[in-house]
Structure formats: structure tokens, C-alpha cells
Design a protein around this motif. Structure first.
Motif, mmCIF file in Angstrom:
data_model
loop_
_atom_site.group_PDB
_atom_site.id
_atom_site.type_symbol
_atom_site.label_atom_id
_atom_site.label_comp_id
_atom_site.label_asym_id
_atom_site.label_seq_id
_atom_site.Cartn_x
_atom_site.Cartn_y
_atom_site.Cartn_z
ATOM 1 N N MET A 1 2.537 21.127 33.878
ATOM 2 C CA MET A 1 3.059 19.807 34.288
ATOM 3 C C MET A 1 4.480 19.963 34.835
ATOM 4 O O MET A 1 5.306 20.636 34.254
ATOM 5 N N ARG A 2 4.734 19.307 35.956
ATOM 6 C CA ARG A 2 6.082 19.365 36.552
ATOM 7 C C ARG A 2 6.652 17.955 36.650
ATOM 8 O O ARG A 2 6.030 17.071 37.252
ATOM 9 N N LEU A 3 7.828 17.780 36.122
ATOM 10 C CA LEU A 3 8.504 16.480 36.198
ATOM 11 C C LEU A 3 9.772 16.628 37.030
ATOM 12 O O LEU A 3 10.441 17.665 36.968
ATOM 13 N N LEU A 4 10.089 15.563 37.745
ATOM 14 C CA LEU A 4 11.336 15.580 38.522
ATOM 15 C C LEU A 4 12.287 14.518 37.967
ATOM 16 O O LEU A 4 11.944 13.337 37.917
ATOM 17 N N VAL A 5 13.454 14.989 37.577
ATOM 18 C CA VAL A 5 14.496 14.054 37.146
ATOM 19 C C VAL A 5 15.375 13.744 38.345
ATOM 20 O O VAL A 5 15.937 14.662 38.958
ATOM 21 N N ILE A 6 15.479 12.467 38.647
ATOM 22 C CA ILE A 6 16.209 12.039 39.840
ATOM 23 C C ILE A 6 17.530 11.419 39.420
ATOM 24 O O ILE A 6 17.556 10.389 38.746
ATOM 25 N N ASN A 7 18.618 12.058 39.794
ATOM 26 C CA ASN A 7 19.934 11.462 39.600
ATOM 27 C C ASN A 7 20.279 10.731 40.883
ATOM 28 O O ASN A 7 20.542 11.371 41.902
ATOM 29 N N ARG B 1 15.660 19.232 29.881
ATOM 30 C CA ARG B 1 14.987 20.484 29.522
ATOM 31 C C ARG B 1 15.066 20.739 28.019
ATOM 32 O O ARG B 1 14.169 21.332 27.426
ATOM 33 N N GLY B 2 16.134 20.265 27.413
ATOM 34 C CA GLY B 2 16.289 20.472 25.970
ATOM 35 C C GLY B 2 15.179 19.827 25.168
ATOM 36 O O GLY B 2 14.823 20.303 24.089
ATOM 37 N N VAL B 3 14.618 18.764 25.667
ATOM 38 C CA VAL B 3 13.584 18.052 24.896
ATOM 39 C C VAL B 3 12.171 18.340 25.427
ATOM 40 O O VAL B 3 11.193 18.080 24.745
ATOM 41 N N ALA B 4 12.071 18.895 26.616
ATOM 42 C CA ALA B 4 10.741 19.152 27.181
ATOM 43 C C ALA B 4 10.048 20.281 26.421
ATOM 44 O O ALA B 4 10.698 21.228 25.974
ATOM 45 N N THR B 5 8.743 20.175 26.300
ATOM 46 C CA THR B 5 7.985 21.244 25.639
ATOM 47 C C THR B 5 7.753 22.396 26.622
ATOM 48 O O THR B 5 7.992 22.262 27.824
ATOM 49 N N ALA B 6 7.255 23.486 26.099
ATOM 50 C CA ALA B 6 7.183 24.728 26.879
ATOM 51 C C ALA B 6 6.321 24.586 28.137
ATOM 52 O O ALA B 6 6.579 25.228 29.161
ATOM 53 N N ASP B 7 5.320 23.745 28.062
ATOM 54 C CA ASP B 7 4.404 23.622 29.201
ATOM 55 C C ASP B 7 4.880 22.635 30.260
ATOM 56 O O ASP B 7 4.145 22.336 31.199
ATOM 57 N N VAL B 8 6.066 22.130 30.108
ATOM 58 C CA VAL B 8 6.579 21.136 31.047
ATOM 59 C C VAL B 8 7.744 21.727 31.835
ATOM 60 O O VAL B 8 8.762 22.103 31.261
ATOM 61 N N ILE B 9 7.582 21.806 33.132
ATOM 62 C CA ILE B 9 8.656 22.281 34.002
ATOM 63 C C ILE B 9 9.442 21.062 34.477
ATOM 64 O O ILE B 9 8.855 20.092 34.963
ATOM 65 N N VAL B 10 10.728 21.106 34.302
ATOM 66 C CA VAL B 10 11.560 19.974 34.714
ATOM 67 C C VAL B 10 12.526 20.433 35.800
ATOM 68 O O VAL B 10 13.282 21.391 35.604
ATOM 69 N N ASP B 11 12.489 19.761 36.919
ATOM 70 C CA ASP B 11 13.475 19.988 37.977
ATOM 71 C C ASP B 11 14.352 18.746 38.104
ATOM 72 O O ASP B 11 14.058 17.704 37.507
ATOM 73 N N ALA B 12 15.385 18.844 38.885
ATOM 74 C CA ALA B 12 16.244 17.680 39.112
ATOM 75 C C ALA B 12 16.810 17.757 40.516
ATOM 76 O O ALA B 12 16.926 18.836 41.095
ATOM 77 N N LEU B 13 17.148 16.602 41.047
ATOM 78 C CA LEU B 13 17.856 16.592 42.320
ATOM 79 C C LEU B 13 18.709 15.347 42.402
ATOM 80 O O LEU B 13 18.563 14.412 41.616
ATOM 81 N N GLU B 14 19.624 15.379 43.352
ATOM 82 C CA GLU B 14 20.414 14.180 43.645
ATOM 83 C C GLU B 14 20.415 14.017 45.159
ATOM 84 O O GLU B 14 20.177 14.973 45.881
ATOM 85 N N PRO B 15 20.680 12.820 45.652
ATOM 86 C CA PRO B 15 20.719 12.622 47.101
ATOM 87 C C PRO B 15 21.945 13.319 47.695
ATOM 88 O O PRO B 15 22.944 13.526 47.007
ATOM 89 N N GLN B 16 21.846 13.636 48.963
ATOM 90 C CA GLN B 16 22.968 14.310 49.624
ATOM 91 C C GLN B 16 24.033 13.328 50.103
ATOM 92 O O GLN B 16 25.165 13.709 50.351
ATOM 93 N N ARG B 17 23.669 12.085 50.246
ATOM 94 C CA ARG B 17 24.641 11.086 50.701
ATOM 95 C C ARG B 17 24.652 9.912 49.726
ATOM 96 O O ARG B 17 23.691 9.705 49.003
ATOM 97 N N GLY B 18 25.719 9.136 49.789
ATOM 98 C CA GLY B 18 25.810 7.960 48.919
ATOM 99 C C GLY B 18 26.967 8.072 47.966
ATOM 100 O O GLY B 18 27.783 8.993 48.050
#
Lengths: 252, 252, 252, 252, 252, 252
Positions: free
Chosen positions: B1-7, B23-40
Motif C-alpha cells: 500500500m502506498r499513501l501520499l501525504v500532501i503538505n 512514517r513513524g506510525v505507518a506499519t511495515a507494509d505501508v509506503i508513505v511519500d510526501a510532497l508539497e507544491p512548488q508555488r504558493g
């Protein structure tokens, strides 16, 4: 007094229709202009469209905002550009959903909104709840018409569909006043009123007279709590209109 | 499972903080990525910021969205990008305000939100009303801290301010559970819990575990009524990510 | 992590069905047990049953409670044992009605509950009001099935009845998400989803994943205000499990 | 006419106090009896106590129920035995919280409840919400007294504490009528009224006169929807009173 | 104990009907008188009638008010004379709409009002909202009968119409108790009850027994906040009864 | 366009003050007249006064009503003459409480009303509830001033008291807009605005501009449901103005 009617979609022909309706009800001392954003969707039909529409609408409005005494957002619903403009500006800003309901309230106990497609029903139900006016709302009814149908279908067909929805709202839901739930319905209020035999409110018309009154009494958006001015922040890569707004607020 | 955290603000350092918490709370089978917008804007503090932030966030998220099973919008409040993403995508989308309240409800009768500056109070009160959860909300209290203070001030001072606001919510407003009302408070829940002696919910943490559960049970956003897919429309002059989204929906 | 699924009626076969559903969704690191009370009614269908059921359920659960990290009350409704367990224990306790609604909220604006007989409608309407979630509830609809019908009638008939009620909730009441309103409907969510084409939530499934998340984040029931520990009192003539609970609390 | 006052805790001395109060207000043609369960807690102070109390109260009341024309549940709050009795019986059943509020409503716009310890506040707030009467409730205030303090402390101290809480409810919360929020406060209404100078309602007193009126007009509990009769079920190992009730309903 | 039943319209025959109903339920120690104003409309059917009716009703009642221990306003609705009398007098004042709802609440979860013509529906819906009891109200339904029809049409026809509306309220709206929504329906409760098979409340009957209870417990209208005594003022040209009231209050 | 401002108390000097305020904001094409009833109390301070005031106000207004295009009831509150006039007439009728709130809503999220004495607080709280606008109302605060104080006390003292109440509403209750809650406060809005630094709405001013807009757009009171025309009835002994109204409606 100068008012600006903002059509937040990119359809210039709809801007013209709305502007004509607005000027039709404005008094001689009120100058009404209108604009639409240069980019974005040709109609606003959901949360996604609202964001895109709000962004380019801000960019279009802010550079010219100082020339106007008040603003009308001519999209029927709880469009996010309304709140954004209230933060960015001192002058009063009025959405046409809000305006139509404010006009309806003194004319009867409960109003219904007659809108275009089913797609808008949940959006408007949520919008009325955000305004905190759900206790006076008898129902939101769809006419089954698409926004573009309003111009594309024969006028007779459009009238019949709107009247059918209005009459059902009156007979089944207990509506006493009908609010026409789309900017593109400007001018159809008279026809529906003749059949439904209750007050029928067009949002653009209501917005012009309410905003005229607010400006005449020197009303301004409260800068306490919800609509505080935009805080100065470093921003990167935004178009000129929006950039100006961030800069302008730095001096407050 | 892959989750995206959006800032949804442009602060990459805040993205890193939030991602670490997630990531600290996600279980081993969960991949967590994150991104933020380039403008704003570098922080989101009102309706205006929300529109700018939502626009560029959509542009950043949509091109990569198909790689993920669920999305977290890591801005505490009723951010318009949440609804826009729910329209554009099938996968579940969760805001951290909503997530923190969902976690709070089974733990006590009434929750309070402890947020940063006074500026956020009316925004969050309105946000809770839109969610229809006002009957369970004891209060929204400001800690008097600016968002940037969370990183700039000594950790001890930050803790004291949050604890003071939490204890007042408990003693005066009858709160039984405290929701920390800012993405930047991730990691402070333990410290506040020790003083306040009630459950203290961090929104990012809550969002990760709830979203994991939703994805595990194959939950999808309802395409009935409020979050119907975006209708195909002719659009002009929009950035690539947003354009793709309009095109994609045409095939539905 | 160990979770206990509590079936508050005396039907061991229903306990097995529910346990299988719960284990089906639990991740590898989560041990799920189940039990039912030794005395009381074979199904819970009203306020009277709830009292009898709650009494013997408490007697059955309390002696083994310290072995578990969290509890699921697998009776769809506002069962009084939920509040009693929250007072008696520190670990989180989740009812399946509450769980199914918490899962439904982020997936659409309004949910409907599809339950068994007409008898449950007023109980669930009141239950939703107690939870303070009535603003998001489109309707509670009966499928006309008795609880026992779920096992006795041909699977096809059961599915048809549930689908019919769900589709009516969507078309007439504006529901965007369907919550299956009976523990005995575990496993039927997929079939209903295929017909109704909206998210369909099974309460047992939702409870397992939400509770897993609560336990993973070390959440505990608030001991402030509503769920304060049981005060020590002199009691006479109560069964062992209940007596232990009164005694245990004396040490707090 | 025969009425039964039910004290759902096991304190026989409290039963005597309540019975005296009830008889004091009953007219000559009304016979009032009272009973308490033989097992359970000596006072009811939460959800856990309520379940235990409800169980043994049902067992005590049901065998004698046919001798009475109406029932008063003399525990201030939303005690689950009220709903259970309404299902099991045809005769009207009245809780003293509900009764005190019904008496308060015609005497002023908003009432406050003055109860014993802080522990009861959230229980009563939830109870008022379940009754759907929250719009008329100004506040629920604790006097800081434990239930046992009502008998143990000097009468003067008790009066002072109740009057202080009542006066604060009037001055700060806008209360126009005070409801005494504990069965053990029977007889203290006059003293509080003299100080607070607003109507002060004792729940036992209110319940007797309202129930007398209901019985006189041949009112019965509705068997439609919420309080339908108990369905016949196979039950195992329950005490005689409760068993009888399940059997009795089989004939309906 | 002496009670005064006030018929606020000028129909003496309706006064006689109401008085007979009231005396039918009053106990031996309760003397019931009745009066109607000498001027005003023969029936009250809207806001305009209410004002005229209230004025002459005050003039008729105030000179004799000191002879009575309590007052019943026998017009089903939120008649303004109720509030005016509560200000002018210390004794309790009860409207029959309020009384019927107070009697209905303990007998089921939700009540419906069955009234005469469609004209009364919005008035009663608003009236229930003013009382803050809308959460318990399933619906307000019109029987299609005019007030005068109640006496003019054959009894059989009247019964059938009321029963039809009551049964629809039960089957469609979930009503568990029916309140007869017109003073002129006194005596029809038994007939409707036989068909509808739920409790049916006549407002005059309910008012007599509730008021008897209030008087027996020495209840008085709160003079705090909403119903403060009338302030002394210079008045000109008012009829004797009203003038007396203004003068009387000067001595408080 | 001709508007009639109705002062429903008998103070001609207050009528002059209100008329001056109304004319001050009216545009050149709007003729504003004013009148007060010849009989009744010199100020309206409760339900009793409202009835007397409404009666003689109807008698004064109805004979001249056909000369006007719209009506303003210049008493701050839910005065019963508003509803009565809406039934009797086709032209729009606006109360100044309603008007001030309608003007406040677009300027901020929540408004507070600053009124005269404590006596008015519960009346206005109930009035806002009847309008269904309680979700947007932050508070109703008393300035401690009597109505007559507004003219009798030094202007400086009056201003200070109003400003103090307004500032408390902003700081403590979260008010963003202040509505001045008494017709006699006309002209004080500017002074309060300078201190409170939020929009301050005078009800007479708001009513004139809103009513002008309603008349300009040919709005009429809905004759569906709540404000249906008065039914013809035989009446006896009423003054000429009221009699005319009953007769006039017979022709509808």
C-alpha cells in the motif's frame, strides 16, 4: 458608485448576459462592470472547478479591485473565491446564492432553490448549511437541465422545466419563495413567477440591490476573526495579480 | 500500500517533519511519500491562501496520483483541495482535521481543538460546522502561537502554551479529548497528554491509521452526488497537472 | 495486539460468523478473539433486550478484559454496554454502528443505514442523534428482513432486499454511502456494493480497522467527564465478573 | 389509581425518602407504593451502574407491574430501565429528569439543572440531548455535592451549595427555572426557591402530578416504532421476573 | 382550585364545547370556568387574527384574573396572548398546543400534529420551532377540514378525515403519538385512537391535567428574563381591562 | 417609491428621530413617511406591550396602506405586527431586527446584538431563533441602558455603554459584526464603529436600503402557506381600520 460583477467561469457570453441583467436593475447612479478570468473552465460544476476558477478569478480581479466599491460573485453556490476576496479586500463581497436567500427571507417562511442538474444539489445543500440558513430552506430541487441547456434549449422548454420544479417545491416541500439557483437563469424569474404564483428571486438581481444598499451605507467586510487581512508571506512563482495582493497586505 | 501525504504549503522543511511523523506510525507494509507544491504561500492561514495552495497542490498531485492508494491533506482545516481531490480521484482522501475528530469521537463525548493563532479559530469553527460535527465539539481554543513559532520558539515554551490551552478547554469547556489543530504540532501529542491527562490526538497520526484502514478495506470515494467526477470541459491556459485531470475525466 | 469482539447476544453461531469476518480483515499482527454472554436473549431487538444483554455481557467480558488491547461491541446500535465498558476499562471500546459511520464520513457527504426490520428504525435514528451525527445521515431504511432471515432465507433473496433498500436510499434520500445496519450482515457488503455502486460499509470490518489504528496509536478512553471510572460502592448479590469490576475500581 | 415509584438503587432509606415526597403531593385517590431492587449498587453514578441497576430493577418490577397504573423511575437521568419498561408494559412510565423538564417548560423560556457532583454533568447533558430538549436548556451545573452528602452534610450546608449553583445558573447562564437534578433532593425545592426567586422543580413531585394526569386521561405508551413489545425469544438462565416478561410478550 | 379556560375567539358555542371537555376531565376539587372575548374574529386563523384576538382577550381576562389559580389558552398554536398573560400574571398559563406536546413526549419518541386546513401547517411548524421541540416532531399534517367543518360536517366524515391524516403521519412520517391540532377537536381523540392505534392527545384535556398538577405544586411563572412583569408606562385610550393591568404592575 | 416607517409605540418624538434616520439614507426617488399609533404604550418592552401595540398599529396603518410600496416596522424584535401586516398586505414588510441581521450576514461569520436593558435579552434570543438564524448569532448583550436613557443620558455616557457591550461581544463571544438592538439607537452606529472597529449595523438604515431594493425588484410577500390572506369573517365591535382590513380580504 461602481460595482464589479465577477463571472468566475471563462465564458464571455455568460458574462455579457449577467452584466445585462445586473445593469437592468441598477439605478442611474450605479456603474456596473463585469469581467471573467482568462483561464479556467467554461462553467463551474463542482469543487475542482471552483478551485481552478477561484485562482484565476483572484488574479483577474485583484489588479482592478481598487476601482470598485463592491463585488458580486455571479456563481450560484458557496464558491471559495468569495471568502478569499473578503480577506483580500475591504469592500463588501456578495455571492448570488447568499443574496438570493437574503432577499427571500423576508418574503416567506421557507424558500426552495431550483437549480440545474442533480450534480448541484449536494453542493447547494452543503452551501446552505455553511451559511447556517438550513432551518429556512424547504428543499433544493434540480430541474434536470444542464447549465448549457439554459441557452441551447428552446426558451419554452427551459421555462417549463423550471416551473415544474418550482411547483413541486411549493406543493411537496412547502416552499413559499423560489430562488433560481444558477447565474444563467437571469431573466427567467418573471416567467416562473407567473406560473408558480409565489415570489421568485434571481440571484444577480438580488445581489445588485443588496450590494447597492451595503455600499450606500458604507458597509465594509469585518476584519475581525474570519476575514482578517492576508498575512505577508514569501511567495514564489505566482501570477502578477495574486502577487500584488500578497504584497499589498504587507502594509496593513 | 502506498499513501501520499500532501503538505499544501511550499515549506519543504514542514513536509519533512510531517512525513517523519507519518512514517513513524505507518506499519511495515505501508509506503508513505510526501510532497508539497512548488508555488504558493509558505503557510496556509486563511481562505485566500487556501485557494492559491489548492491550485498548485492539484497541479503537483494529479500527475502522480495514480501511484497511490490514498491521500492525506496535511493542513488542519476544511481545505478546498480535499473536495477537489475527491472529485478528481477514486482513492480515499482524508484531511487531518477530519481524521483527528474521527479518532476523538469514540474516546469521549466532546472534543476541543487547540490551534495556533486566533486567526484560525473562526476557520476551524466553520470547518467543524461543515463536517456537521458541531454537537460533539466543546470548543476551539487558540494557544496564541503562530505557525512558525512551533519551530522557532524553545520546545518548552511551545509545550507550555499548548498545555495551558488544553487544560482550559478541559476545565472550562468540558472537553474530554484534545485534537491538536495544526500539522506542525506533529510529535507534540505525547507531551500534552502527560499534562492534560486526557487523550490527545495528532491529526497526521490519526490520518495515517484511518487511511490505512480505509485502503485495506478497499474503500473508495463515493461518486454519487457531492463528489461526482469532473465533467469534460474545454479549458485554456492551465498548467499540465490540472489539464491532465480535466482530460482524464473525459473518459469516464 | 489482541482485540476482543463481543457479540452481546447468546447466539454462538452468530459469534462465529462475526469472528470470521473480523479475522478476515485483521492484519497478521492482530489477534482477534470473540465471545458471547452465557445468558440473555438470542438476539437484541430493543431497549429491554439491551439491558439484559448488557448485564451478562459485562459479566462475561470483565474477567478477561485485561488480556485485550481493545474491544468491539458487535451489535449495531447505541447498546448500553458500550458506555458501561468505557467506564470500566481504559482500553478503547468501539460499537459497530459508530465504526461504520466513522468510516462512511470521509467517503461522501451523507450516509444511510440499511437495517433489518422496521423495529430497528427508531432505535437507530435515536442512536445517530445520541452520537450527534444526524446532520450527515440521509436516512435509516428497513429492508423488511428479520435478523434471523439473514441466515434462514436464500442468499439471493437477502441480497435483493438489501440492494433494494440501498438503492432507494440513494435515489430518494440522497445517500452517498450505505452502512449495513446489522452485525449479521457481515460479508454482504461486496454484493450490495456491486448493485448500489456506492461505498457500502460493514460495521465489523470498519470496527476492526479503526480499532487497530486506535490501539496502534496508544489511544485510550478519556477518563474525564462522561467515562470516569466506576466509584467504589458496597454491592450485594452480583455475579463474579461484575463484582470484580466494582472492586477493581476501588483502587483507582 | 395506583402508582409505583421505582428507586433503581438498593438504598431502602432513599426509597423511603422518595416515597414520602411522592405521597406528599399525591391526591387522596392516588395510592403510591415504592420499591427498590434487591441487588445492585447503592447509588447510580454512571453508565455501568445504570446497566446493573436496570437489570435488577426489571426483575423486581415486572412481577408486580400488573397491579399499577403507571410508573415513576426515580433516578435523575436517562436511565435505560425507562425505555426497557416502556417496551415491556402498556402503562405510562416517567423518568424524573423528563418530568422535571416537562414541568419547567411552561414556566419560563430556559431551564437549568442543578445536580450533585461533576460526574453527573456530562451524563445529564447527553440525557437532555437524547430527549431533544437542548434548545431550552440553559445549562447543567454541579453543586459539588456527592449524592451521599445530601443526607450526611448539615441541611444548611446542602442548601447553601444548591442555592449557590442555582443563582449562578440564573445570573450567568440565563436560567429562568431550576430543576433539581437528583432524586435525593426531594423536599429541598422550597428552600432553593426562596433564595433563587424563580420556580424550582423537584423531579419526584413533578412526576407524580404529571403521571396522575396521564393515567387520568387513560394515556398509554405508544407501541408504534420505538417502544414495540418485546419479541418472544428463547432465553436461558435469567431470573424469574425477567423470564416472565419475555414469556408474557409472546402472547401479543 | 379554580382554572379559567380562555377561548380567544368570539364564538360562545365553541367556548361551551371546550368548557364541557375541560370539565369532563377535571377532578372534583377543580372548578373550571370559561370565557371568550366580546370583540374580535369568530375564529383565529393566522397572525392577524391572533393580534386582534389577543387584544380583546387580555381585556376580558385581566379584570377577573385574580379569581383563578391558572389559565388555559384554548387556541392550538403559539398565540401571542400566552406570552402576554405570562408577563401580566403570576399564575401559570398554558397553551393547548404546548400542553398536548408535553403529554405526548413521554408516550413515544416522535409526535405528529393533525390539524384542520393547510393554512395552519406553517403556523404550527413555526410554533413547534419556537417551543424548541422540533427534534421530536415527526410532522404537521392537515386533514383538509376547515375549523367550522368540525361542527358542520357529519361526525362520520370528520372522523374519517382525521383518521386518514393520523394514519398517514404514522405510516409515512414515523409518528408514534398524534396530537389533535385544534381546540374544536375536543372529544374526537377516542375515535381517532381506535383507528390509529397509537396514543391520541386532545390539547384541552392535556392542559387541564397538566395545569392541575402545576397549581397543586404551587408552580408560578418565572419572573426572571422572558416573562418579567410589565413596566409601568403612561398609556392613553385603552379599554378598562388593559388599563388596569398597566396600573397593577406599577405597584410591583 | 413611497415607504412607510411604522413606529409601533405612541412616542411621536421617537417617530421623528426614526424618520430622520430613514430619510437620511433614502435616495432621492424614495419618499419616506412615518406614523405611530394613537393609543398604546409609549415604549414596547415585552410580549404584553407587543399585543397592545400591534392592535393599534394595525388600526393606524391599514387605512393608509394602499398609498405605500413597502413597510418598515421600527421596533427591534419579533413584533407580532410584522406577521399580521404580511397577511393583510401584498407589499413587502420588514422588521428592523431582521433587516439588521440580513445586512450583517455578508460582512462576517457571526454577529452580536447589543440591546438596551436585560429585559430584552431573552426576547431577542427567542426572536433570532424564530428567524432560524441562531447559528450565525454570537450573542445578545445588554448595555444596561433603558430605552429612555438613550435620550435622557448624556450622549457620551450612552456611547460608552454601547461601546463597552460591543467590545465585550467581540472579545468574548467572537462577534465580527455588531447589530444595534433598538430603534432608538439610530445614528449611534458611527460612534460605536469607531471604537469597536467592526461593522456596526443600525436597523432602520438597513431596513430602508433593503426595502428599497425589494420594492425596486417588485418583490411581494408570498401568499403561499404562512402569510395567506386573511379569511373573511364576521367580526364585531372593532375599530374602523381593522374592520376595513377584514372586509378588504373578502374580495380575494
Amino acid at each position: 458608485m461602481r460595482l464589479l460583477v465577477i463571472n468566475p467561469n471563462t465564458s464571455a457570453s455568460m458574462t455579457r448576459t449577467i452584466l445585462a441583467a445586473a445593469r437592468g436593475v441598477a439605478t442611474a447612479d450605479v456603474i456596473v462592470d463585469a469581467l471573467e478570468p482568462q483561464r479556467g473552465p467554461t462553467s463551474v460544476e463542482g469543487r475542482f472547478d471552483e478551485v481552478i476558477s477561484a485562482y484565476w478569478t483572484l488574479d483577474a480581479v485583484l489588479p482592478v479591485a481598487s476601482r470598485y466599491d463592491g463585488f458580486i460573485v455571479a456563481c450560484y453556490g458557496h464558491h471559495p473565491v468569495i471568502g478569499a476576496l473578503r480577506e483580500a479586500l475591504q469592500q463588501p463581497v456578495l455571492g448570488i446564492m447568499e443574496a438570493s436567500i437574503l432577499h427571500a427571507l423576508p418574503l416567506g417562511d421557507r424558500f426552495s432553490i431550483v437549480t440545474t442538474s442533480e450534480r448541484w444539489r449536494p453542493l447547494l445543500i452543503e452551501g446552505v448549511r455553511v451559511l447556517g440558513l438550513q432551518d429556512r430552506c424547504a428543499s433544493v430541487r434540480s430541474s434536470g437541465l444542464a447549465v448549457l441547456d439554459l441557452e441551447a434549449l428552446p426558451a419554452e422548454v427551459v421555462r417549463e422545466r423550471l416551473c415544474a420544479a418550482a411547483c413541486e417545491a411549493i406543493a411537496t416541500d412547502g416552499a413559499e419563495v423560489i430562488c433560481l439557483g444558477c447565474a444563467g437563469m437571469a431573466g427567467l424569474d418573471t416567467a416562473v413567477r407567473q406560473v408558480a404564483r409565489v415570489p421568485v428571486i434571481d440571484g444577480v438581481t438580488a445581489a445588485v440591490v443588496i450590494l447597492t444598499g451595503l455600499v450606500r451605507t458604507a458597509a465594509a467586510t469585518s476584519k475581525q476573526a474570519l476575514y482578517q487581512p492576508i498575512a505577508k508571506r514569501s511567495i514564489v512563482g505566482l501570477p502578477r495579480g495574486i502577487t500584488t495582493a500578497y504584497a499589498a497586505t504587507s502594509e496593513r
